[in-house]
Design a protein around this motif. Sequence first.
Motif, short mmCIF file in Angstrom:
data_model
loop_
_atom_site.label_atom_id
_atom_site.label_comp_id
_atom_site.label_asym_id
_atom_site.label_seq_id
_atom_site.Cartn_x
_atom_site.Cartn_y
_atom_site.Cartn_z
N SER A 1 38.16 61.84 45.59
CA SER A 1 37.28 61.19 46.56
C SER A 1 36.89 59.77 46.15
O SER A 1 36.55 58.95 47.01
CB SER A 1 36.02 62.03 46.77
OG SER A 1 35.20 61.98 45.61
N THR A 2 36.92 59.47 44.84
CA THR A 2 36.47 58.15 44.39
C THR A 2 37.49 57.42 43.52
O THR A 2 37.53 56.20 43.51
CB THR A 2 35.16 58.28 43.57
OG1 THR A 2 35.36 59.25 42.53
CG2 THR A 2 34.00 58.68 44.45
N ASN A 3 38.29 58.17 42.76
CA ASN A 3 39.18 57.52 41.80
C ASN A 3 40.43 58.38 41.58
O ASN A 3 40.57 59.06 40.55
CB ASN A 3 38.42 57.33 40.48
CG ASN A 3 39.15 56.45 39.50
OD1 ASN A 3 40.20 55.88 39.83
ND2 ASN A 3 38.65 56.34 38.29
N PRO A 4 41.36 58.38 42.54
CA PRO A 4 42.53 59.26 42.46
C PRO A 4 43.36 59.10 41.20
O PRO A 4 44.06 60.04 40.80
CB PRO A 4 43.34 58.85 43.70
CG PRO A 4 42.33 58.30 44.65
CD PRO A 4 41.32 57.60 43.80
N PHE B 1 34.44 55.21 47.75
CA PHE B 1 34.22 54.28 46.65
C PHE B 1 33.90 52.89 47.19
O PHE B 1 32.95 52.23 46.73
CB PHE B 1 35.47 54.22 45.76
CG PHE B 1 35.35 53.30 44.58
CD1 PHE B 1 34.84 53.77 43.39
CD2 PHE B 1 35.72 51.97 44.67
CE1 PHE B 1 34.70 52.93 42.28
CE2 PHE B 1 35.61 51.11 43.58
CZ PHE B 1 35.09 51.60 42.38
N ASP B 2 34.67 52.44 48.19
CA ASP B 2 34.44 51.11 48.76
C ASP B 2 33.06 51.00 49.38
O ASP B 2 32.38 49.98 49.25
CB ASP B 2 35.52 50.80 49.81
CG ASP B 2 36.92 50.74 49.20
OD1 ASP B 2 37.02 50.54 47.96
OD2 ASP B 2 37.91 50.91 49.94
N ARG B 3 32.64 52.07 50.06
CA ARG B 3 31.32 52.06 50.69
C ARG B 3 30.22 52.01 49.63
O ARG B 3 29.19 51.35 49.80
CB ARG B 3 31.14 53.31 51.57
CG ARG B 3 29.81 53.38 52.31
CD ARG B 3 29.72 52.30 53.37
NE ARG B 3 28.43 52.33 54.04
CZ ARG B 3 27.33 51.69 53.63
NH1 ARG B 3 27.37 50.97 52.52
NH2 ARG B 3 26.21 51.78 54.30
N GLY B 4 30.45 52.68 48.50
CA GLY B 4 29.47 52.65 47.41
C GLY B 4 29.33 51.26 46.81
O GLY B 4 28.22 50.79 46.54
N HIS C 1 33.91 53.07 34.54
CA HIS C 1 34.59 51.84 34.14
C HIS C 1 35.15 51.10 35.36
O HIS C 1 35.11 49.87 35.43
CB HIS C 1 35.71 52.15 33.15
CG HIS C 1 35.22 52.44 31.75
ND1 HIS C 1 34.67 51.46 30.95
CD2 HIS C 1 35.20 53.58 31.02
CE1 HIS C 1 34.33 51.99 29.78
NE2 HIS C 1 34.63 53.28 29.80
N LYS C 2 35.65 51.88 36.32
CA LYS C 2 36.19 51.27 37.54
C LYS C 2 35.08 50.58 38.32
O LYS C 2 35.27 49.45 38.82
CB LYS C 2 36.86 52.36 38.39
CG LYS C 2 37.48 51.84 39.68
CD LYS C 2 38.10 52.98 40.48
CE LYS C 2 38.66 52.47 41.81
NZ LYS C 2 39.24 53.56 42.62
#
Length: 493
Positions: free
Chosen positions: A394-397, A450-453, A478-479
């Motif tokens: 959902s955030t960092n595949p 992730f982009d919305r966050g 880290h991302k």
Amino acid sequence: MEKNINRPIIIKNNEGLFQLIDDIQHTLQTKTAQRGLRIFNPYFQDSSQLTFKPDLTYVQLLELIDKLNHKLERKGLQTVETDDEFDQFIKKKQYFIKEQSEAGITIKDGDSRWHKEFTEFKQIVQREISRPLKNEQEKASFFLATMKRAANFSVPGAGKTAMMYGIFAFLSSLNRDKVDKLLVISPLNAFAAWRTEYEKVFGPKRQLHYMNLRDNKYNNDPGAIKRDWVRANVITINYESLKSKIQILNDLINEKTMLVFDEVHRIKGVGGQRAKAALSLSQSPRYRYVLTGTPIPNGFRDIYNFLHLMYPDEYSSFFAWDLNELNRIDPEDVNHKLAPFFWRTNKEDLHVPKPEPDKIVKVEPSEKQGILADAIYENENGALALFTRLLQASTNPELLKYNINYRELGLIDGDSYSWDQNVSKIEKENQSDIEVYKRFSLEDIETPKFDRGIKLITDLVSEGKKVLVWGIFVGTMHKIKRYLDEKGLNTIL
């Protein structure tokens, strides 16, 4: 040679008591007498060999003497007397749990009979410390000091550490001289709080002589521990290191040591390594406390360990719940029996405003994320692996290229189970075939969540606000930092 027991009998110590039963057993050799002596079987490790259990509690010793005297009186024989050595042994160990139960309830109810003692307590503590305790903290410290053994279940932010230093100030004050050291067993991340809070509470009135048993100089050097112990007034050790230091600690701990188990919910599994180490600590300290804001996170079995830490001798006679019973016990029964032995300061006591409702932002996954989710459902057999992989996707595949370390994530705690093979079984059932995911261009998959966050963070910063971001996976944190750095935001991980 047959021994004459029709004479005054003086019990000087445990061994003397055991020898007396041995004498009676051999002297009264009739079948009737032997049947009568079966009442002593619960105290034997091997009744056929007359071998007593080595860990009989003082409660059992007193029961044994009562039963023995009853048997001797019926036989017309001289009853047992105990000498000063035995009486002092019992007095040092004895905790009048029924009386303390009544005291706990009346203190919590604010009964007027405690007014004088509470006033004296506050005066002594105020004299000993530099930063005054808050009203609720004073009440909690007085309750815990009076109870000698009790739990502090106050919510995070209530100042449990300050409360404990209030007790320590009182008990170690010059005119009381009851304790001279505070030994804290806690997670590593709590060490700093115990050190800094001492300096804030006592200020210039007392000097901290701090001893961190995790220091390298104490590894494999009991002599260094003994030398520094003499001067130390606050000692910390983490639960994981306790087992390796248990022997030297038991040599040094005495009745003047105040013992605190911080974040006691970390001792999870009954029979786990942490529980065994904690329960094997010396029972010499008169003052023993457990601290946690979450006393029963998984069910009533969680109380078994911490009640045994505080009341190892009294548990079987006063609480008397076995593990199976705790699985199905009525909560009202537990609350009624535990109520006198814990203090809880809640958010209402602290006048903490109620939290604002969460603002949940829902974001639809990208098309490629949907395809990846289908692959996760097909590939993962274990529920824990499925849950973890979906969170990652959902955030960092890109995290799907790596094996999951469940212990590092805190999703598996080896001490929650009695045997390591149970943990290994869970890990085995939740192993991923990462080759399946390497067929995807994971770095190219769009992640709207992730982009919305990131947009939410930048919007809040542009309004002049500070933002705290919580994450589960180190790689994702880290991302996040990398993206924020690229936008010129001052970010600390």
